[in-house]
Design an enzyme around this catalytic site. Structure first.
Site, short mmCIF file in Angstrom:
data_model
loop_
_atom_site.label_atom_id
_atom_site.label_comp_id
_atom_site.label_asym_id
_atom_site.label_seq_id
_atom_site.Cartn_x
_atom_site.Cartn_y
_atom_site.Cartn_z
N SER A 510 0.85 -1.19 0.00
CA SER A 510 0.00 0.00 0.00
C SER A 510 0.89 1.25 0.00
CB SER A 510 -0.97 -0.05 1.19
OG SER A 510 -1.99 0.90 1.06
N ASP A 595 -8.75 -4.51 -6.25
CA ASP A 595 -8.35 -3.57 -5.19
C ASP A 595 -9.10 -2.25 -5.36
OD1 ASP A 595 -7.05 -1.89 -3.40
OD2 ASP A 595 -5.06 -2.68 -3.87
N HIS A 627 -7.06 -5.49 -1.88
CA HIS A 627 -5.93 -4.74 -1.32
C HIS A 627 -5.11 -5.66 -0.43
CE1 HIS A 627 -3.82 -1.03 -0.85
NE2 HIS A 627 -3.97 -1.01 0.46
#
Length: 652
Positions: A510, A595, A627
């Site tokens: 991320s 995602d 994600h």
């Protein structure tokens, strides 16, 4: 993280992260010598680090007579997924055979909890799209009811209404994808009634102890207003407005339902616990604020209607007690779990039986039922018996100075049984970026250490928990001073003699993936290998592709990260995908196709830019993930590829 759709009152009632204090050894001295004294442990199988537990996620029914838990189960020949089971209890002892309640085959059930003695609630999404449905299961009949059967809608539980046997409060965005309304929903039939409609700017709701929606937080992006009403028949009225840099988050009401506790940094640098009286909203009665860090949360006893404990993190978890009974409970558990931290993960309604998780930095530990009346611990399971605690590596709190004088806190994990000199090291910046790493068991870190790598985690500027000024120091600094803090951590590792400067890798997910890409783009000589996992590559496209329910917060995001018009040059200068020609470090990228936070295009464009230069970049995409990868088979494939990649390039 996405803006919260609301606060779940049960989470505060059951918050009671408990601890046994363990003094951290200094990073230079005895702990390093101990690491080098023994032989390195054997390399344990990758799957043993990352597989789901055979049994875990234990929860007590409200009456304490039934135990819920999850275990991997294959449905219709598909790969095993975590599904919910129930088992009768005699006192604290499970009896009979478990009964399976759910038959999920696409993805694990991520969590669940009890509604009374006979209903289990859980949430699920589809392929990682984060459009969660709320489902109810009758623990006696096994009947499953989808309480939010709406495509493309994200739902969450606002309040489980513990005094109402038939209903819960759910918020979802079916009416308008950008905002969340609150409904009272029958857990047996799924029938719902609107109890609070979002006018378009509410980003969080708060209920009182009777389950009535009494407070809300609005945002115009840059300013937040706290709304309040005396009862559900009244109109909301504004109490006060702050800019987004000031946080006043309602936690739960006082026990007469006339005032409320909040976590606030209004007029101070650190978040503290306060009481706010709606009759005097500009005044706060400060209950407790830690000296050096923010307060994380506070908890209460629903049965006894008292404030019990507040939690915060310095290098390790810390607690402030407000209630003698709770403090005594902690001391009794601490005496029986010497050498371990512990957390209460659930309780029955009478608050005399608790699910206790004991763990430390080298093991996810064991789970117990604690009988407070008898002062007995009954073990339910070891979470990962395949990984011996004695062979894992200690996680040491460390700190270093940034080049402009900030103190950066972090954690260093040295591979057990190896001389802590001239090691191959992995730098592991966290995601968020407005989050933080803490002390405890981390399977990624222990896996890498078991393979001979040292691992450095750092809470760079902007990491939460260190006060408002430290957080604000990150604004406009993606790829700049935030990245310098990571680079300075690498230099600290080298100066300590721990890291071989030619064998340093970087891995993050991320925002950590963005930091990985920024590291190999803007400091191309620093790293010998890099793994980007669901990371941002282009700050322009990233902010264009956010989910619709983030849009109320877009102005805030642009103020903190950068405005695509006003800050065009800076965003262009700090978007790794726009400077792929600088990258010479071997790179492996992994991405979930569904995602919603970091769109697949973020990874696609980086891979495309590198391939246009004739650079072969390893790229893993999973169509049934979002994600981060959650299904076991995808996790195993990713970590196997990462291990092979780092071993090849860093030669631990």
């Amino acid at each position: 993280a996405a803006p919260a759709a609301g606060w779940n009152r049960r989470r505060y009632a059951l918050l009671s992260f408990m601890k046994h204090t363990i003094l951290a050894a200094g990073i230079v001295g005895a702990s390093l010598g101990a690491s080098a004294a023994a032989q390195p442990p054997r390399a344990y199988p990758l799957k043993d680090f990352f597989r789901n537990p055979e049994r875990g996620f234990f929860r007590l029914a409200d009456d304490g007579k039934t135990l819920g838990f999850m275990q991997p189960t294959s449905v219709d020949g598909k790969p095993p997924r975590m599904n919910i089971y129930v088992l009768a209890l005699e006192g604290s002892k499970p009896v009979g055979e478990p009964r399976k309640l759910t038959s999920e085959s696409a993805r694990d059930v991520s969590n669940f909890f009890w509604k009374g003695p006979d209903v289990v609630l859980y949430q699920k999404d589809f392929g990682g799209d984060e459009n969660f449905h709320v489902l109810a299961v009758d623990a006696k009949t096994g009947k499953v009811t989808d309480l939010t059967p709406y495509d493309g809608v994200r739902a969450s539980i606002e309040d489980d209404l513990e005094d109402d046997p038939d209903h819960i409060l759910i918020s979802h965005n079916q009416r308008d994808p950008q905002v969340f309304d609150v409904y009272r929903v029958n857990v047996h039939t799924g029938a719902g009634v609107l109890v609070a409609q979002n006018p378009g700017n509410i980003v969080g709701w708060q209920t009182d102890h009777a389950g009535k929606v009494r407070a809300a937080v609005t945002s115009d992006g840059l300013n937040t207003t706290l709304l309040y009403r005396d009862d559900e028949a009244s109109e909301f009225r504004p109490l006060f407005t702050t800019d987004y840099r000031t946080s006043v988050s309602p936690a739960f009401f006082t026990f007469d339902d006339k005032k409320f506790y909040a976590l606030s940094n209004r007029g101070r640098d650190k978040l503290g616990l306060v009481i706010i009286d709606p009759a005097r909203p500009d005044h706060e009665d400060e209950i407790f604020t830690p000296d050096s860090v923010d307060l994380d949360a506070a908890g209460f006893s629903r049965k006894r209607r008292v404030l019990t404990v507040a939690s915060y993190q310095t290098d390790k978890p810390q607690y402030k007690f407000f209630d003698a009974e709770t403090e005594t409970l902690f001391k009794k558990l601490s005496a029986q779990l010497e050498g371990y931290q512990f957390a209460i993960q659930g309780a029955n309604r009478d608050e005399d039986k608790f699910i206790v998780a004991a763990y430390n930095d080298r093991t996810p530990g064991s789970r117990y039922i604690y009988d407070a009346r008898a002062n007995t611990l009954s073990k339910l399971a070891d979470i990962n018996p395949a990984i011996p605690e004695a062979d894992m590596s200690r996680v040491q709190p460390i700190s270093y100075q940034s080049r402009d004088g900030l103190t950066i806190h972090g954690y260093l994990t040295l591979p057990a049984g190896r001389d802590p000199k001239n090691l191959a090291c992995i730098v592991n910046p966290h995601g968020g970026p407005w989050a933080r790493d803490g002390w405890g068991y981390n399977p990624e870190v222990q896996f890498l250490a078991n393979r001979g790598f040292c691992v450095l985690q750092m809470n760079f500027r902007g990491s939460t928990g260190y006060g408002r000024a430290f957080w604000e120091a990150s604004f406009g600094q993606w790829g700049l001073k935030m990245q310098d803090d990571i680079t300075d951590g690498v230099q600290w590792l080298v100066e300590q003699g721990i890291a071989d400067p030619k064998r340093i890798g970087i891995y993050g997910a991320s925002y950590g993936g963005y930091a990985t890409l920024a590291g190999v783009t803007f400091t191309p000589d620093l790293y010998a290998a890099a793994v980007d996992y669901v990371g941002v590559s282009n700050l322009f496209t990233f902010m264009k592709s956010i989910p619709p329910y983030w849009k109320p917060m877009l102005d805030k995001m642009q103020d903190m990260v950068g405005d695509p018009v006003r800050d065009k040059d800076r965003l262009a200068a700090t978007s790794p995908a726009l400077h792929a020609d600088r990258i010479k470090t071997p790179l492996f990228i992994a991405q979930g196709a569904k995602d919603p936070r970091v769109n697949k295009d973020e990874s696609d464009q980086m891979v495309k830019a590198l391939k246009a230069r004739g650079v072969d970049v390893e790229y893993m995409v999973k169509d049934n993930e979002g994600h981060g990868f959650h299904n076991d088979e995808n996790k195993f494939e990713f970590y196997a590829a990462m291990e092979k990649f780092f071993v090849e390039h860093l030669k631990p």
